[in-house]
Scaffold this active site. Structure first.
Site, PDB file in Angstrom:
ATOM      1  N   TYR A  94      -1.238  16.895 -17.806  1.00 18.45           N
ATOM      2  CA  TYR A  94      -0.801  15.270 -19.398  1.00 18.45           C
ATOM      3  C   TYR A  94      -0.541  15.906 -20.613  1.00 18.45           C
ATOM      4  O   TYR A  94      -0.201  14.936 -20.854  1.00 18.45           O
ATOM      5  CB  TYR A  94      -2.345  14.834 -18.208  1.00 18.45           C
ATOM      6  CG  TYR A  94      -2.749  13.968 -19.028  1.00 18.45           C
ATOM      7  CD1 TYR A  94      -3.202  12.891 -20.072  1.00 18.45           C
ATOM      8  CD2 TYR A  94      -2.422  12.715 -17.515  1.00 18.45           C
ATOM      9  CE1 TYR A  94      -2.569  11.552 -20.108  1.00 18.45           C
ATOM     10  CE2 TYR A  94      -2.752  11.614 -17.295  1.00 18.45           C
ATOM     11  CZ  TYR A  94      -3.286  11.157 -18.812  1.00 18.45           C
ATOM     12  OH  TYR A  94      -3.018  10.046 -19.018  1.00 18.45           O
ATOM     13  N   LYS A 124     -12.325   8.223 -12.340  1.00 18.79           N
ATOM     14  CA  LYS A 124     -11.328   8.299 -10.755  1.00 18.79           C
ATOM     15  C   LYS A 124     -12.680   9.390  -9.820  1.00 18.79           C
ATOM     16  O   LYS A 124     -13.556  10.185 -10.101  1.00 18.79           O
ATOM     17  CB  LYS A 124     -10.441   9.216 -10.658  1.00 18.79           C
ATOM     18  CG  LYS A 124      -9.580   7.757 -11.064  1.00 18.79           C
ATOM     19  CD  LYS A 124      -8.210   9.394 -11.460  1.00 18.79           C
ATOM     20  CE  LYS A 124      -7.354   8.053 -11.806  1.00 18.79           C
ATOM     21  NZ  LYS A 124      -5.835   9.365 -10.628  1.00 18.79           N
ATOM     22  N   ARG A 177      -2.860   6.342 -23.339  1.00 19.40           N
ATOM     23  CA  ARG A 177      -4.170   7.050 -22.297  1.00 19.40           C
ATOM     24  C   ARG A 177      -3.940   8.741 -23.020  1.00 19.40           C
ATOM     25  O   ARG A 177      -3.974   9.990 -23.636  1.00 19.40           O
ATOM     26  CB  ARG A 177      -4.658   7.193 -21.818  1.00 19.40           C
ATOM     27  CG  ARG A 177      -5.838   8.322 -20.828  1.00 19.40           C
ATOM     28  CD  ARG A 177      -5.916   7.648 -19.807  1.00 19.40           C
ATOM     29  NE  ARG A 177      -5.736   8.912 -18.789  1.00 19.40           N
ATOM     30  CZ  ARG A 177      -7.089   9.908 -18.669  1.00 19.40           C
ATOM     31  NH1 ARG A 177      -8.146   8.888 -19.496  1.00 19.40           N
ATOM     32  NH2 ARG A 177      -7.217  10.718 -17.085  1.00 19.40           N
ATOM     33  N   HIS A 236      -0.464   3.490 -20.125  1.00 19.17           N
ATOM     34  CA  HIS A 236      -0.704   5.051 -19.963  1.00 19.17           C
ATOM     35  C   HIS A 236      -0.109   6.148 -20.534  1.00 19.17           C
ATOM     36  O   HIS A 236      -0.847   6.393 -20.458  1.00 19.17           O
ATOM     37  CB  HIS A 236      -0.017   4.955 -18.506  1.00 19.17           C
ATOM     38  CG  HIS A 236      -1.401   6.424 -17.104  1.00 19.17           C
ATOM     39  ND1 HIS A 236      -2.702   6.719 -17.195  1.00 19.17           N
ATOM     40  CD2 HIS A 236      -0.551   7.552 -17.582  1.00 19.17           C
ATOM     41  CE1 HIS A 236      -2.151   7.917 -17.004  1.00 19.17           C
ATOM     42  NE2 HIS A 236      -1.042   8.721 -17.186  1.00 19.17           N
ATOM     43  N   ARG A 245      -8.303   5.459 -19.164  1.00 20.02           N
ATOM     44  CA  ARG A 245      -7.225   4.373 -18.440  1.00 20.02           C
ATOM     45  C   ARG A 245      -7.504   3.316 -18.137  1.00 20.02           C
ATOM     46  O   ARG A 245      -7.700   2.071 -18.910  1.00 20.02           O
ATOM     47  CB  ARG A 245      -7.374   4.927 -16.575  1.00 20.02           C
ATOM     48  CG  ARG A 245      -7.791   6.139 -16.660  1.00 20.02           C
ATOM     49  CD  ARG A 245      -7.618   6.614 -14.947  1.00 20.02           C
ATOM     50  NE  ARG A 245      -8.144   7.976 -14.768  1.00 20.02           N
ATOM     51  CZ  ARG A 245      -8.588   8.632 -15.257  1.00 20.02           C
ATOM     52  NH1 ARG A 245      -9.876   8.595 -15.756  1.00 20.02           N
ATOM     53  NH2 ARG A 245      -8.871  10.140 -14.489  1.00 20.02           N
ATOM     54  N   HIS A 281     -11.610  14.554 -15.851  1.00 24.62           N
ATOM     55  CA  HIS A 281     -10.059  14.968 -15.157  1.00 24.62           C
ATOM     56  C   HIS A 281     -10.985  16.318 -14.748  1.00 24.62           C
ATOM     57  O   HIS A 281     -12.080  17.057 -16.069  1.00 24.62           O
ATOM     58  CB  HIS A 281      -9.184  16.296 -16.078  1.00 24.62           C
ATOM     59  CG  HIS A 281      -7.854  14.853 -16.339  1.00 24.62           C
ATOM     60  ND1 HIS A 281      -7.260  15.389 -17.237  1.00 24.62           N
ATOM     61  CD2 HIS A 281      -7.617  13.553 -15.989  1.00 24.62           C
ATOM     62  CE1 HIS A 281      -6.306  14.703 -17.307  1.00 24.62           C
ATOM     63  NE2 HIS A 281      -6.307  13.622 -16.845  1.00 24.62           N
TER      64      HIS A 281
END
Length: 304
Positions: free
Chosen positions: A285, A182, A253, A250, A159, A276
């Site tokens: 994705y 994240k 990625r 983005h 990211r 993820h």
């Protein structure tokens, strides 16, 4: 006006989200805004501050009123679904503490919305982006910096926040990086040789010291590089190459993941590389379609 008891409950729930689920500060801020809006509406809707007792008595009709009001504030289906998810999570937590039935809240139906999938670049277009990025600045170290950032996005699937969050502690860059993504979740990603070379060239040209703890990628005044600068550089690149507006940092990625999958990469391995928590996120994705899933099934299933 939110009652002190309701405010305390909100703070307690936010602390639980941070401690148990590792929610980021941005996520916690969004949760706080969503719940504060819900509690404020219920106070006005009911005509009195909503303490814990009244909050346990919320009805299906009350939920419909809140959702109708929220939609009337030009809140789109996706945002409303996010707000409802936060409210439901809060009520699950509150019902466990207070011992009441939260069915009226939990049974509220989330609005349907079309999930927007990021679009990958074709492999040759991704290579064109890498080749063109360095030409966007006449200052050699800035050109090398931008090249290194974009190469990490595409070569490692980072990211933009992860790439710009790197410090000089990663130098000299080896064959793998430990990334904190994240929710504070850590993962290890391999670093391909072109990415290592791009970072090494940038650090050699960078006029600022590469001391421990300092940002790896610097702005022209020496501070941490602003993501908007990278976004603007990619905007210039896509205009030069005639690429669509979806060609963003983005998208690099996303292209990393999609190109790995198309080359026969394992979906679980790609999930780990992207960081993820759920495989379904990776499927969306990477825009996995039925034909691709059937191809994997036919190759892997013992009875196929």
């Amino acid at each position: 006006m939110i009652s002190p008891a309701a405010r305390d409950a909100l703070h307690g729930w936010l602390e639980a989200q941070k401690a148990l689920k590792g929610a980021s500060e941005n996520t916690l801020d969004a949760y706080a805004r969503d719940l504060a809006g819900f509690l404020t509406f219920m106070t006005e809707h009911k005509g009195a501050a909503q303490g814990i007792g009244p909050l346990t008595q919320i009805t299906t009709s009350d939920m419909r009123s809140w959702m109708a009001y929220t939609r009337g504030q030009d809140v789109g289906p996706r945002s409303l679904a996010r707000k409802l998810s936060a409210v439901k999570s809060f009520y699950r937590w509150l019902s466990e503490r207070e011992g009441f039935d939260p069915t009226a809240v939990l049974s509220a139906r989330s609005p349907k919305y079309q999930r927007k999938l990021p679009r990958p670049l074709a492999p040759d277009a991704a290579q064109d982006v890498l080749d063109t990025t360095e030409s966007q600045s006449l200052t050699p170290w800035v050109a090398a910096r931008d090249q290194a950032v974009v190469t990490l996005l595409y070569g490692c699937g980072l990211r933009i926040s992860e790439a710009l969050g790197l410090t000089c502690n990663v130098l000299p860059m080896g064959e793998a990086l430990r990334i904190t993504g994240k929710g504070g979740k850590e993962r290890v990603v391999p670093v391909i040789a072109p990415a290592r070379d791009a970072v090494e060239r940038y650090t050699r040209l960078c006029p600022f010291p590469t001391e421990q703890g300092a940002p790896l990628f610097r702005g022209v005044r020496g501070g941490a590089l602003n993501p908007r600068i990278v976004q603007k550089t990619l905007e210039n690149v896509r205009n030069q190459l005639g690429l669509p507006s979806s060609a963003t940092p983005h998208a690099m990625r996303h292209s990393f993941a999609t190109h790995l999958l198309n080359a026969g990469g394992d979906l679980r391995a790609i999930q780990e590389l992207l960081g993820h928590a759920s495989l379904s996120t990776t499927q969306a994705y990477t825009a996995v379609d039925t034909s691709r899933l059937m191809e994997v099934y036919n190759k892997a299933h013992p009875k196929a």
